[in-house]
Design an enzyme around this catalytic site. Sequence first.
Site, PDB file in Angstrom:
ATOM      1  N   LYS A 130      -1.809  -3.571  -4.186  1.00 41.68           N
ATOM      2  CA  LYS A 130      -1.198  -4.823  -3.720  1.00 41.68           C
ATOM      3  C   LYS A 130      -2.068  -5.447  -2.633  1.00 41.68           C
ATOM      4  CE  LYS A 130       3.469  -3.285  -4.798  1.00 41.68           C
ATOM      5  NZ  LYS A 130       4.769  -2.762  -4.390  1.00 41.68           N
TER       6      LYS A 130
ATOM      7  N   GLN B  86       7.837  -0.749   0.578  1.00 41.21           N
ATOM      8  CA  GLN B  86       7.647  -0.016  -0.673  1.00 41.21           C
ATOM      9  C   GLN B  86       8.777   0.989  -0.869  1.00 41.21           C
ATOM     10  OE1 GLN B  86       5.341  -0.635  -3.003  1.00 41.21           O
ATOM     11  NE2 GLN B  86       6.011   1.029  -4.311  1.00 41.21           N
TER      12      GLN B  86
ATOM     13  N   ASP C  43      10.091  -9.314  -2.335  1.00 42.79           N
ATOM     14  CA  ASP C  43      10.516  -8.592  -3.536  1.00 42.79           C
ATOM     15  C   ASP C  43      11.758  -9.202  -4.184  1.00 42.79           C
ATOM     16  OD1 ASP C  43       8.993  -6.314  -4.345  1.00 42.79           O
ATOM     17  OD2 ASP C  43       9.509  -5.325  -2.457  1.00 42.79           O
TER      18      ASP C  43
HETATM   19  N1  GUN Z   1       8.849   0.573  -6.082  1.00 44.24           N
HETATM   20  C1  GUN Z   1       8.750   0.452  -7.419  1.00 44.24           C
HETATM   21  N2  GUN Z   1       8.664  -0.856  -7.771  1.00 44.24           N
HETATM   22  C2  GUN Z   1       8.700  -1.555  -6.624  1.00 44.24           C
HETATM   23  C3  GUN Z   1       8.641  -2.944  -6.335  1.00 44.24           C
HETATM   24  O1  GUN Z   1       8.547  -3.822  -7.213  1.00 44.24           O
HETATM   25  N3  GUN Z   1       8.705  -3.283  -5.014  1.00 44.24           N
HETATM   26  C4  GUN Z   1       8.838  -2.345  -4.032  1.00 44.24           C
HETATM   27  N4  GUN Z   1       8.921  -2.777  -2.775  1.00 44.24           N
HETATM   28  N5  GUN Z   1       8.904  -1.054  -4.268  1.00 44.24           N
HETATM   29  C5  GUN Z   1       8.825  -0.667  -5.563  1.00 44.24           C
END
Ligand code: GUN
Length: 301
Positions: free
Chosen positions: A54, A98, A121
């Site tokens: 990311k 995350q 998100d």
């Molecule tokens: N863990 C698995 N998928 C995601 C996501 O799309 N965003 C976040 N913040 N954590 C995750």
Amino acid sequence: MNARIIDGKAYAAGLRGRVAEKAAALTRQTGIIPGLAVILVGDDPASAVYVRNKEKALESAGLHSFDHRLAHTTTQAELLALIHACNLDPKVHGILVQLPLPKHIDTPTVLASIAPEKDADGFHITNAGQLATGRPSVVPCTPLGCLMLLRSVLGNDLTGKKALVIGRSTIVGRPMAQLLLNADCTVTMAHSRTRNLDVECRHADILIAAVGRPEMVRGDWIRPGATVIDVGMNRIPPDCGSTGGGRLVGDVHFGEAVQIAGAITPVPGGVGPMTIACLLVNTLAAACRQAGLPVPEEALP
Ligand code: GUN
């Protein structure tokens, strides 16, 4: 007939390029550089890889990434204090925590502490509610990416299509179903307790598999010509005696499904790259909203 393979990697590269152009234009016109705070608690190896990817994608699109790596022993109060500081920081337009978080931290409390307009998100209950009431604001990245891939195959108008979503997670299944409903599909949600899942699948013009069970959806479950979006990312252990790290497979048995479906996403190279590209979209959109400017069309499902 062999299905069309939906090239998520190529689509995501194009999308990242469009975000980079729009972010550069925003910076030229206003001096604003869209910024995302990326918070990782603990040392889960898979999460560390996701977070690194990311951050790389943000930097290469000309966006700012503010990285916060916190020890596994971080308390909930310490995490909430960091989020509070990010909420107040004008250089931070988006915040991503995350998941999963360590067990001693309450995930809903943490997600609720993010300012809804900085929730990159789309997991904040306000943004989930906006989507569920048909007035989407920030949309979760993976389902947003799935919708873009679907439209790249079927066109913008999905009216009346029968869609089956397998999996009811708050990250993928639930928001995916809401997006399809808002797009006037007839939506069925299936999950681990659904009976006769194969029969449900055979009705679907659009099949979204997001259950996390390797190759569960078989070829003869698929309606001929259907569009199949496979969100699964399952690591199969290597064969006994093999030196490799094992295979990555989806929730759909690709080898069988490709012979029946009209179009299908591969794993890897399908949905995966779209999630990060849509995170860039959401970060840019957050910066635009906070500056009182129109959001880029890519962020509007
Ligand atoms: N863990 C698995 N998928 C995601 C996501 O799309 N965003 C976040 N913040 N954590 C995750």
